[in-house]
Design a protein around this motif. Structure first.
Motif, PDB file in Angstrom:
ATOM      1  N   SER A 204       7.601 -11.988  -3.151  1.00 36.14           N
ATOM      2  CA  SER A 204       6.893 -12.719  -2.110  1.00 36.14           C
ATOM      3  C   SER A 204       6.320 -11.736  -1.086  1.00 36.14           C
ATOM      4  O   SER A 204       6.075 -10.575  -1.388  1.00 36.14           O
ATOM      5  CB  SER A 204       7.850 -13.726  -1.464  1.00 36.14           C
ATOM      6  OG  SER A 204       7.195 -14.477  -0.476  1.00 36.14           O
ATOM      7  N   SER A 205       6.147 -12.209   0.110  1.00 36.15           N
ATOM      8  CA  SER A 205       5.512 -11.406   1.151  1.00 36.15           C
ATOM      9  C   SER A 205       5.960 -11.892   2.520  1.00 36.15           C
ATOM     10  O   SER A 205       6.294 -13.074   2.702  1.00 36.15           O
ATOM     11  CB  SER A 205       3.985 -11.533   1.034  1.00 36.15           C
ATOM     12  OG  SER A 205       3.333 -11.143   2.226  1.00 36.15           O
ATOM     13  N   SER A 206       5.942 -10.982   3.483  1.00 45.14           N
ATOM     14  CA  SER A 206       6.248 -11.386   4.854  1.00 45.14           C
ATOM     15  C   SER A 206       5.216 -12.380   5.370  1.00 45.14           C
ATOM     16  O   SER A 206       5.467 -13.118   6.335  1.00 45.14           O
ATOM     17  CB  SER A 206       6.284 -10.157   5.766  1.00 45.14           C
ATOM     18  OG  SER A 206       5.026  -9.494   5.747  1.00 45.14           O
TER      19      SER A 206
ATOM     20  N   GLN B  56       2.259 -17.541  -1.000  1.00 45.35           N
ATOM     21  CA  GLN B  56       3.503 -16.789  -0.841  1.00 45.35           C
ATOM     22  C   GLN B  56       4.617 -17.663  -0.272  1.00 45.35           C
ATOM     23  O   GLN B  56       5.787 -17.513  -0.643  1.00 45.35           O
ATOM     24  CB  GLN B  56       3.271 -15.574   0.054  1.00 45.35           C
ATOM     25  CG  GLN B  56       2.271 -14.581  -0.506  1.00 45.35           C
ATOM     26  CD  GLN B  56       2.630 -14.131  -1.903  1.00 45.35           C
ATOM     27  OE1 GLN B  56       3.669 -13.531  -2.142  1.00 45.35           O
ATOM     28  NE2 GLN B  56       1.768 -14.449  -2.874  1.00 45.35           N
TER      29      GLN B  56
ATOM     30  N   ASN C 101      10.504  -9.670  -0.300  1.00 49.54           N
ATOM     31  CA  ASN C 101       9.338  -8.987   0.235  1.00 49.54           C
ATOM     32  C   ASN C 101       9.565  -7.498   0.016  1.00 49.54           C
ATOM     33  O   ASN C 101      10.440  -6.908   0.649  1.00 49.54           O
ATOM     34  CB  ASN C 101       9.179  -9.283   1.728  1.00 49.54           C
ATOM     35  CG  ASN C 101       8.207  -8.333   2.395  1.00 49.54           C
ATOM     36  OD1 ASN C 101       7.232  -7.892   1.789  1.00 49.54           O
ATOM     37  ND2 ASN C 101       8.475  -8.006   3.652  1.00 49.54           N
TER      38      ASN C 101
ATOM     39  N   VAL D  36       5.052  -3.554   2.575  1.00 48.03           N
ATOM     40  CA  VAL D  36       3.640  -3.237   2.363  1.00 48.03           C
ATOM     41  C   VAL D  36       3.552  -1.957   1.539  1.00 48.03           C
ATOM     42  O   VAL D  36       4.100  -0.922   1.915  1.00 48.03           O
ATOM     43  CB  VAL D  36       2.911  -3.054   3.711  1.00 48.03           C
ATOM     44  CG1 VAL D  36       1.449  -2.680   3.473  1.00 48.03           C
ATOM     45  CG2 VAL D  36       3.010  -4.319   4.541  1.00 48.03           C
TER      46      VAL D  36
ATOM     47  N   ARG E  49      -2.859  -4.220  -0.506  1.00 54.59           N
ATOM     48  CA  ARG E  49      -2.538  -3.568   0.761  1.00 54.59           C
ATOM     49  C   ARG E  49      -3.555  -3.848   1.876  1.00 54.59           C
ATOM     50  O   ARG E  49      -3.163  -4.042   3.051  1.00 54.59           O
ATOM     51  CB  ARG E  49      -2.380  -2.057   0.537  1.00 54.59           C
ATOM     52  CG  ARG E  49      -1.609  -1.327   1.647  1.00 54.59           C
ATOM     53  CD  ARG E  49      -2.478  -0.926   2.829  1.00 54.59           C
ATOM     54  NE  ARG E  49      -3.594  -0.108   2.408  1.00 54.59           N
ATOM     55  CZ  ARG E  49      -4.669   0.121   3.151  1.00 54.59           C
ATOM     56  NH1 ARG E  49      -4.791  -0.446   4.340  1.00 54.59           N
ATOM     57  NH2 ARG E  49      -5.660   0.878   2.722  1.00 54.59           N
TER      58      ARG E  49
ATOM     59  N   TYR F  28      -2.969  -6.338   4.752  1.00 50.73           N
ATOM     60  CA  TYR F  28      -2.010  -6.102   5.831  1.00 50.73           C
ATOM     61  C   TYR F  28      -2.542  -5.160   6.907  1.00 50.73           C
ATOM     62  O   TYR F  28      -1.940  -5.033   7.964  1.00 50.73           O
ATOM     63  CB  TYR F  28      -0.703  -5.544   5.243  1.00 50.73           C
ATOM     64  CG  TYR F  28      -0.046  -6.516   4.285  1.00 50.73           C
ATOM     65  CD1 TYR F  28       0.877  -7.448   4.735  1.00 50.73           C
ATOM     66  CD2 TYR F  28      -0.370  -6.515   2.938  1.00 50.73           C
ATOM     67  CE1 TYR F  28       1.470  -8.354   3.870  1.00 50.73           C
ATOM     68  CE2 TYR F  28       0.217  -7.419   2.059  1.00 50.73           C
ATOM     69  CZ  TYR F  28       1.120  -8.327   2.532  1.00 50.73           C
ATOM     70  OH  TYR F  28       1.686  -9.227   1.662  1.00 50.73           O
TER      71      TYR F  28
ATOM     72  N   ASP G 280      14.117  -9.072   2.706  1.00 50.77           N
ATOM     73  CA  ASP G 280      13.042  -8.238   3.226  1.00 50.77           C
ATOM     74  C   ASP G 280      13.400  -6.814   2.845  1.00 50.77           C
ATOM     75  O   ASP G 280      14.298  -6.217   3.451  1.00 50.77           O
ATOM     76  CB  ASP G 280      12.910  -8.386   4.736  1.00 50.77           C
ATOM     77  CG  ASP G 280      11.654  -7.715   5.270  1.00 50.77           C
ATOM     78  OD1 ASP G 280      11.353  -6.585   4.831  1.00 50.77           O
ATOM     79  OD2 ASP G 280      10.962  -8.323   6.100  1.00 50.77           O
TER      80      ASP G 280
END
Length: 268
Positions: free
Chosen positions: A145-147, A175, A193, A196, A202, A205, A236
């Motif tokens: 996933s991602s922040s 996400q 996560n 980055v 990329r 972000y 994370d």
């Protein structure tokens, strides 16, 4: 070469570049049989050849497989091939992702492209592979996933964002959906996560990132059966953290499953 994953079979989606490729490399170097998914058979085979040429891996452990996640029929065919060839699957790493295009794009299946590739295809693949993931003990799913999921909301009445489309919002929604899906009780799953990293995503972000290998290490750690996980947990990088508010609520999970079942044309 470490062999602590010897005898385990792990599938990695989006394994032809970036974090997915490095995840596949690290897993194979640890002795796992790795199913490397690519968008096309040619891309998957090229990734396998590159790994054999550049990494300390056993060629016999690498199995290319392919499906364009923009076409759900291809996802179904991929799942059928995996089930046939690998009735026991220890881990599924749902990693494949695209940045949302600048212009609103609908797939042939009728879904917004980012939502389908980043979430719906993984939802369908995971559900179809459930028999293999639950055939033994300790099968698990790792959703990359991602922040950005923290900035998102799921537009329940318009998940394809036909009325109000913004690329970053569409990506973040995908996400968040993937993070919520980790709390589905049908299979043991977590989301992570990886931070980055210097990949094609990329630029979303706006600042420099770590190497794909550093990000992949956080994914690989969660594939290790010695690492105990709690269903629906969010990491994370290497640290367990609470996901976005409400992301693991049973009501939200059920609502998302109902929506996803409708959009992929399957019933849970």
């Amino acid at each position: 070469m470490s062999s602590f994953l010897s005898g385990r079979t792990i599938m990695v989606t989006g394994a032809t570049s970036g974090i997915g490729y490095e995840t596949a490399r690290l897993l194979a170097e640890c002795g796992a049989t790795v199913l490397l998914h690519g968008r096309t058979p040619e891309e998957a085979r090229a990734a396998v050849k590159r790994l054999i040429a550049t990494a300390d891996v056993d060629a016999e452990l690498l199995r290319p497989c392919a499906a364009d996640f923009g076409h759900l029929e291809e996802v179904e065919r991929l799942a059928n091939r995996v089930i046939t060839g690998h009735p026991y699957l220890d881990v599924l790493v749902n990693n494949a992702a695209v940045a949302a295009p600048q212009r609103h794009t609908i797939t042939p299946d009728g879904n917004e492209l980012t939502f389908q590739v980043n979430f719906l295809a993984h939802y369908l693949l995971t559900n179809l592979l459930e028999p293999a993931l639950t055939n033994g003990t300790g099968g698990r799913v790792v959703n990359v996933s991602s922040s950005m999921h923290r900035t998102a909301s799921i537009t329940w009445n318009d998940p394809n964002r036909t009325r109000r489309y913004a690329p970053l919002a569409a990506y973040a929604q995908s996400q968040l959906a993937l993070t919520v899906f980790a709390a589905d009780p049908r299979v043991t799953a977590v989301s992570v996560n990886p931070g980055v990293c210097e990949t094609t995503l990329r630029p979303l972000y706006g600042h420099e990132g770590a190497t794909p290998s550093e990000g992949a290490a956080h994914v690989v750690r969660l594939c290790d059966p010695a690492v105990e996980i709690v269903n629906g947990a969010y990491y994370d990088r290497g640290e367990w953290m609470e996901p976005a508010v409400g992301a693991t609520e049973e009501r939200t999970v059920k609502r998302l499953n109902k929506l996803a079942d409708l959009l992929v044309g399957h019933s849970a």
